[in-house]
Design an enzyme around this catalytic site. Structure first.
Site, PDB file in Angstrom:
ATOM      1  N   ASP A   1       1.520   7.466  -2.136  1.00 23.66           N
ATOM      2  CA  ASP A   1       1.352   6.031  -2.285  1.00 23.66           C
ATOM      3  C   ASP A   1       0.716   5.786  -3.658  1.00 23.66           C
ATOM      4  O   ASP A   1       0.059   6.681  -4.205  1.00 23.66           O
ATOM      5  CB  ASP A   1       0.451   5.508  -1.163  1.00 23.66           C
ATOM      6  CG  ASP A   1       0.131   4.032  -1.327  1.00 23.66           C
ATOM      7  OD1 ASP A   1       1.066   3.260  -1.585  1.00 23.66           O
ATOM      8  OD2 ASP A   1      -1.052   3.674  -1.204  1.00 23.66           O
ATOM      9  N   LYS A   2       0.908   4.613  -4.205  1.00 23.04           N
ATOM     10  CA  LYS A   2       0.324   4.330  -5.516  1.00 23.04           C
ATOM     11  C   LYS A   2      -1.104   3.817  -5.397  1.00 23.04           C
ATOM     12  O   LYS A   2      -2.054   4.461  -5.830  1.00 23.04           O
ATOM     13  CB  LYS A   2       1.165   3.297  -6.280  1.00 23.04           C
ATOM     14  CG  LYS A   2       0.577   2.965  -7.667  1.00 23.04           C
ATOM     15  CD  LYS A   2       1.347   1.857  -8.351  1.00 23.04           C
ATOM     16  CE  LYS A   2       1.021   0.494  -7.773  1.00 23.04           C
ATOM     17  NZ  LYS A   2      -0.381   0.055  -8.093  1.00 23.04           N
TER      18      LYS A   2
END
Length: 674
Positions: free
Chosen positions: A352-353
């Site tokens: 995930d960012k």
């Protein structure tokens, strides 16, 4: 050796009838009585029906006490395991008058089992020690009275607990008064004490527990530094992060590794196969080689002992227990052998960012003022307006720009939000607008060429931009961005060096922002504008060409994608019930640098398991051959139990795996506050 279950997690019988210490004392007692039998029979020449038999019967009792209880329990469940085979061999030896051989079998088996339990307790103690970290009482202030000491079980959510210097924190909570540095290495694995400070608004903090910064939160079992802290309790002792970690690690064997699942299936037919082989050996020895029944039966019992899969049964669970314990000490919670073994084989890893590769906390990254104004005027207007808002971007602007003001701070009022555009306010009677490009295009207002060029350049780099206008003049542009962690690029490089072939970032942010962050940290593929269900689809698509696959996220928004991956890894799981429950592996601290360490530990565990399995099978093959060449039952048991101890000791090497090197080669920076 007893079953896998009774090795990794104490069985009901073990808990009910004595600890490993009692088992060791019984094994020693069986050795003393065995020596007594040998002395009275061979040294003193007394007849077997007398003192020698009394001593050997005592050896059977002490040596078989714990073994027979485990064997009965497993047999009632329809399983014929190693303990059962050993008892059959000992009883068989007694039936043909070989009391000394049966006695030495039970003595060596019980001694080997007790020593294995003692050795394995090194790993177990490192887990059980976690449960002893939380203090038994807490200093609680209720109402306006003086703090009173109460049992920690009586502390409830909302209580105010006073934590004195150099004492342990009794409950999870957030700081409402005081400043101190707290050593939370026992829970999160962080080697450096974390500075703690009070929240600005306790009521708001209670509503926003999951978003509180580390500087405000404390966990049960951690150690306060030199300052006095007052905390508001957010979880009872049974629901604290420490309690959940202890329970999850205790039950870590529930997720059996692929190797252990294979061994379990193998033993289901291997043990009956051994019994069939023993019967065949007896018949062949009697009818094909014309041996007397007693000699043939003794040979069959010796083969039974030689073929018992003692070391094989403990090979995998011993390594898993040591690996899980080592990970827990480093602040990495692994839910059993399945995730521990699978992680080392991952071919691709998705991240995930926000909050994983980036901090999840926006920062001001650019500030461009118009030609006919100054930076001071731009900052003053921005801070005045955004200080009225509690939006995360507003908080970042005030936090980063307020310290840069040199003159008097302006005062704004009459704040209004324009949905999807920005905000407006009034300063000294003038209208001030702070918003996106769309807000001004709808008013048919055009930026100057310089500002338009600066806007386009900053937009291409992935920044979120806000334009500032006061009265009838543009003051400038401010760019805000969720910056990447300093260690992200190094972590990804370390994973590449560990032969993780594909590194992918999946994000709900727009593609331009995803591309900018991906380029900065060195990701292979950056995919943006994804809803939670889209992330699941991307994991599924990636798994078609790269298996197994791991997903690293925050354990909340990314839970569906983490569940779809072969291994789900949650960041910053301390204090997050959702993260602890949804992941396979939890990084207790907000530290991405532990991912390569977990991969290396996984691979080391797999190597140890392979070594143990090869050694176990080789010893069994050697003993079976040696038995037919005349090796007696005492020597067989000695080698048999010795090999089991070697397997356990080899597994315990994992407890010292890269001690103090969890972050080798990884540089960190402080997380943005505010």
């Amino acid at each position: 050796m007893s079953t896998t279950e009774s090795t990794v997690r104490p069985s009901e019988e073990t808990r009910a009838h004595g600890s490993a210490r009692w088992e060791l004392w019984f094994a020693i007692a069986s050795g003393v009585t065995y020596a007594g039998g040998m002395i009275t029979e061979y040294a003193l020449g007394l007849p077997m029906i007398g003192w020698p038999l009394v001593f050997f019967l005592a050896t059977y009792f002490f040596g078989g006490y714990f073994t027979i209880r485990t064997a009965i329990s497993s047999t009632l469940r329809g399983k014929f395991e190693v303990d059962f085979l050993m008892l059959v061999a000992a009883i068989g030896a007694a039936l043909i008058g070989r009391w000394a051989e049966g006695a030495v079998l039970l003595f060596l088996f019980s001694l080997g089992h007790a020593l294995e339990e003692y050795a394995l307790s090194r790993a177990s103690r490192s887990i059980e020690a976690l449960a002893e970290l939380a203090p038994r009482s807490a200093l609680v202030r209720r109402g306006t009275g003086e703090p009173a000491e109460v049992p920690v079980e009586d502390v409830v959510v909302g209580d105010i607990v006073v934590i004195r210097p150099n004492s342990r924190v009794p409950s999870d909570g957030f700081v409402i008064a005081g400043n101190s540095a707290v050593d939370q290495s026992a829970v999160t694995g962080e080697s450096i004490p974390v500075e703690k400070e009070a929240v600005a608004d306790a009521e708001r903090a209670m509503r926003m527990l999951d978003t509180l910064p580390p500087a405000n939160r404390v966990f049960a079992g951690t150690v306060n530094g030199s300052g006095v802290l007052e905390i508001e309790v957010t979880a009872t002792s049974a629901d604290s992060t420490l309690s959940k970690v202890v329970e999850l690690v205790r039950n870590a064997d529930q997720a059996a590794s692929p190797t252990q699942q294979f061994i379990d299936r193998f033993q289901r037919w291997y043990v009956p196969g051994v019994i069939v082989g023993v019967i065949v050996t007896l018949l062949v020895a009697m009818f094909a080689f014309s041996q007397p029944f007693a000699d043939a039966f003794y040979l069959a019992m010796t083969v039974l002992v030689a073929a018992s899969p003692c070391a094989l049964a403990i090979a995998t669970p011993a390594a898993v227990l040591a690996g899980v314990a080592r990970a827990a000490r480093a602040g990495v919670l692994v839910k059993g052998g399945g995730p521990l073994e699978t992680l080392g084989r991952v071919k691709a890893m998705a991240f995930d960012k926000t909050g994983t590769l980036t901090w999840g906390a926006p920062r001001v990254t650019s500030l461009v003022h118009a030609d006919d104004t100054t930076e001071e005027e731009l900052i003053a207007a921005l801070v005045a307006v955004e200080s009225l808002s509690d939006h995360p971007l507003a908080t970042a602007i005030v936090r980063d720009l307020a310290p840069r003001l040199t003159g008097a701070q302006l005062v704004a009022d009459d704040l209004n939000a324009v949905i999807g555009r920005g905000v407006t306010a009034t300063i000294d009677g003038q209208r001030v607008e702070v918003g996106n490009l769309r807000m001004f295009e709808e008013q048919q207002l055009q930026l100057s060429t310089a500002l338009a060029d600066a806007y386009q350049s900053a937009r291409d780099s992935g920044q979120t931009l806000m334009i500032v206008r006061r009265g009838d003049a543009f003051l400038g542009i401010v760019g805000v961005m969720d910056s990447s962690r300093a260690e992200s690029a190094q972590v990804l490089l370390a994973l590449r060096e560990a032969n993780v072939g594909q590194l992918v970032m999946i994000s709900g942010d727009n593609q331009r922002v995803a591309d900018a962050v991906g380029l900065e940290v060195g990701i292979d593929t950056a995919i943006g504008e994804l809803l939670p269900e889209d992330k699941v689809a991307e994991i599924t698509r990636l798994a078609e060409t790269h298996r197994p696959i791991a997903m690293v996220g925050d354990g909340v928004n990314d839970a569906p994608a983490m569940a779809r991956a072969d291994v789900g890894i949650a960041m910053g799981a301390a204090g997050s019930t959702v993260a602890l429950e949804t992941c396979d592996i939890a990084l207790m601290s907000d530290d991405l640098g532990r991912v390569p360490f977990a991969v290396r530990l996984s691979r080391a565990t797999s190597r140890i398991i392979r070594q143990n399995l090869i050694a176990s099978l080789a010893i069994v093959a050697f003993l079976i051959l040696a038995t037919f060449m005349g090796l007696n039952i005492g020597a067989v048991v000695l080698i048999h139990e010795g090999s089991t101890l070697v397997v356990v000791i080899n597994a315990l090497r994992l407890l010292g795996f890269e001690k103090g090197k969890e972050h080798a080669g990884i540089d960190h920076e402080d997380k943005p506050t505010g």
